[in-house]
Design a protein around this motif. Sequence first.
Motif, PDB file in Angstrom:
ATOM      1  N   CYS A 143     -42.354   3.137  -8.488  1.00  0.00           N
ATOM      2  CA  CYS A 143     -43.054   4.222  -7.801  1.00  0.00           C
ATOM      3  C   CYS A 143     -42.608   5.568  -8.363  1.00  0.00           C
ATOM      4  O   CYS A 143     -41.418   5.837  -8.469  1.00  0.00           O
ATOM      5  CB  CYS A 143     -42.772   4.165  -6.304  1.00  0.00           C
ATOM      6  SG  CYS A 143     -43.523   5.570  -5.445  1.00  0.00           S
ATOM      7  N   ALA A 162     -44.171   8.488  -7.099  1.00  0.00           N
ATOM      8  CA  ALA A 162     -44.669   9.503  -6.179  1.00  0.00           C
ATOM      9  C   ALA A 162     -43.499  10.339  -5.647  1.00  0.00           C
ATOM     10  O   ALA A 162     -42.332  10.021  -5.861  1.00  0.00           O
ATOM     11  CB  ALA A 162     -45.463   8.859  -5.052  1.00  0.00           C
ATOM     12  N   CYS A 199     -40.189   9.147  -3.693  1.00  0.00           N
ATOM     13  CA  CYS A 199     -39.283   8.362  -4.542  1.00  0.00           C
ATOM     14  C   CYS A 199     -38.672   9.231  -5.640  1.00  0.00           C
ATOM     15  O   CYS A 199     -37.509   9.056  -6.004  1.00  0.00           O
ATOM     16  CB  CYS A 199     -40.018   7.160  -5.134  1.00  0.00           C
ATOM     17  SG  CYS A 199     -40.265   5.830  -3.937  1.00  0.00           S
ATOM     18  N   CYS A 224     -46.879   5.471  -4.997  1.00  0.00           N
ATOM     19  CA  CYS A 224     -46.593   5.130  -3.599  1.00  0.00           C
ATOM     20  C   CYS A 224     -46.865   3.667  -3.299  1.00  0.00           C
ATOM     21  O   CYS A 224     -47.963   3.153  -3.504  1.00  0.00           O
ATOM     22  CB  CYS A 224     -47.314   6.018  -2.598  1.00  0.00           C
ATOM     23  SG  CYS A 224     -46.508   5.875  -0.970  1.00  0.00           S
ATOM     24  N   LEU A 225     -45.819   3.053  -2.806  1.00  0.00           N
ATOM     25  CA  LEU A 225     -45.894   1.650  -2.403  1.00  0.00           C
ATOM     26  C   LEU A 225     -45.803   1.521  -0.882  1.00  0.00           C
ATOM     27  O   LEU A 225     -45.612   0.426  -0.360  1.00  0.00           O
ATOM     28  CB  LEU A 225     -44.755   0.862  -3.069  1.00  0.00           C
ATOM     29  CG  LEU A 225     -44.892   0.667  -4.573  1.00  0.00           C
ATOM     30  CD1 LEU A 225     -43.564   0.268  -5.202  1.00  0.00           C
ATOM     31  CD2 LEU A 225     -45.963  -0.371  -4.884  1.00  0.00           C
ATOM     32  N   ASN A 256     -43.428   2.648   0.960  1.00  0.00           N
ATOM     33  CA  ASN A 256     -42.023   2.376   1.321  1.00  0.00           C
ATOM     34  C   ASN A 256     -41.202   3.645   1.108  1.00  0.00           C
ATOM     35  O   ASN A 256     -40.045   3.604   0.686  1.00  0.00           O
ATOM     36  CB  ASN A 256     -41.501   1.232   0.429  1.00  0.00           C
ATOM     37  CG  ASN A 256     -40.220   0.626   0.920  1.00  0.00           C
ATOM     38  OD1 ASN A 256     -40.073   0.369   2.107  1.00  0.00           O
ATOM     39  ND2 ASN A 256     -39.297   0.382   0.010  1.00  0.00           N
ATOM     40  N   CYS A 257     -41.824   4.780   1.422  1.00  0.00           N
ATOM     41  CA  CYS A 257     -41.286   6.086   1.043  1.00  0.00           C
ATOM     42  C   CYS A 257     -39.898   6.367   1.621  1.00  0.00           C
ATOM     43  O   CYS A 257     -39.091   7.043   0.994  1.00  0.00           O
ATOM     44  CB  CYS A 257     -42.245   7.182   1.475  1.00  0.00           C
ATOM     45  SG  CYS A 257     -43.958   6.818   1.081  1.00  0.00           S
TER      46      CYS A 257
HETATM   47  S1  FES Z   1     -43.329   7.652  -2.574  1.00  0.00           S
HETATM   48 FE1  FES Z   1     -42.489   5.836  -3.362  1.00  0.00          FE
HETATM   49  S2  FES Z   1     -43.055   4.369  -1.901  1.00  0.00           S
HETATM   50 FE2  FES Z   1     -44.038   6.149  -1.213  1.00  0.00          FE
END
Ligand code: FES
Length: 158
Positions: free
Chosen positions: A84, A86, A89, A125-126, A128-129
């Motif tokens: 990830c 995003a 993360c 994004c998974l 699991n932020c």
């Molecule tokens: S930002 Fe990585 S899981 Fe949402």
Amino acid sequence: MTFRAPAPPRADRIRAIAAAHAAERGPLLVILHAVQAEFGFLDPDVIPVLADELNLSVAEVHGVVSFYRDFRTTPPGRSTLRICRAEACQAVGADALVEHAKQRLGVGFGETTADGAVTLDEVFCLGNCALGPSIQVDGKLQGRVSPDRLDALLGDLR
Ligand code: FES
């Protein structure tokens, strides 16, 4: 890019998948995902078949395949590691984890290790932020992944 016709049984299956989704809204993306789910990747040879089925030009289908990162035009490795990238993360070390993974595997995003073991992909994004950095290994979510933990997971894959 040159396209050649796929072997008849595979072409028939591609046409069947296309027919099953042809009535859906914006069917091309749905069909491409379905074909990739079945064959593991989108061999460039499926493009003229889908263009014919959907009454689109080869250039239109090729443009969609090449635009979206989700579509793979080469066979994936035996395992797929998705990291990830995003914001949440990134804030807890995803960039360093990405660099570690690239160095450790010797490949970039969208590439597969020379031994065919692992394909490295990025994802945004998974879900699991709160437990980043997050990764997915063969669809299984892992959170709070450090470089050491990544090494351990990769060791299990190779
Ligand atoms: S930002 Fe990585 S899981 Fe949402």
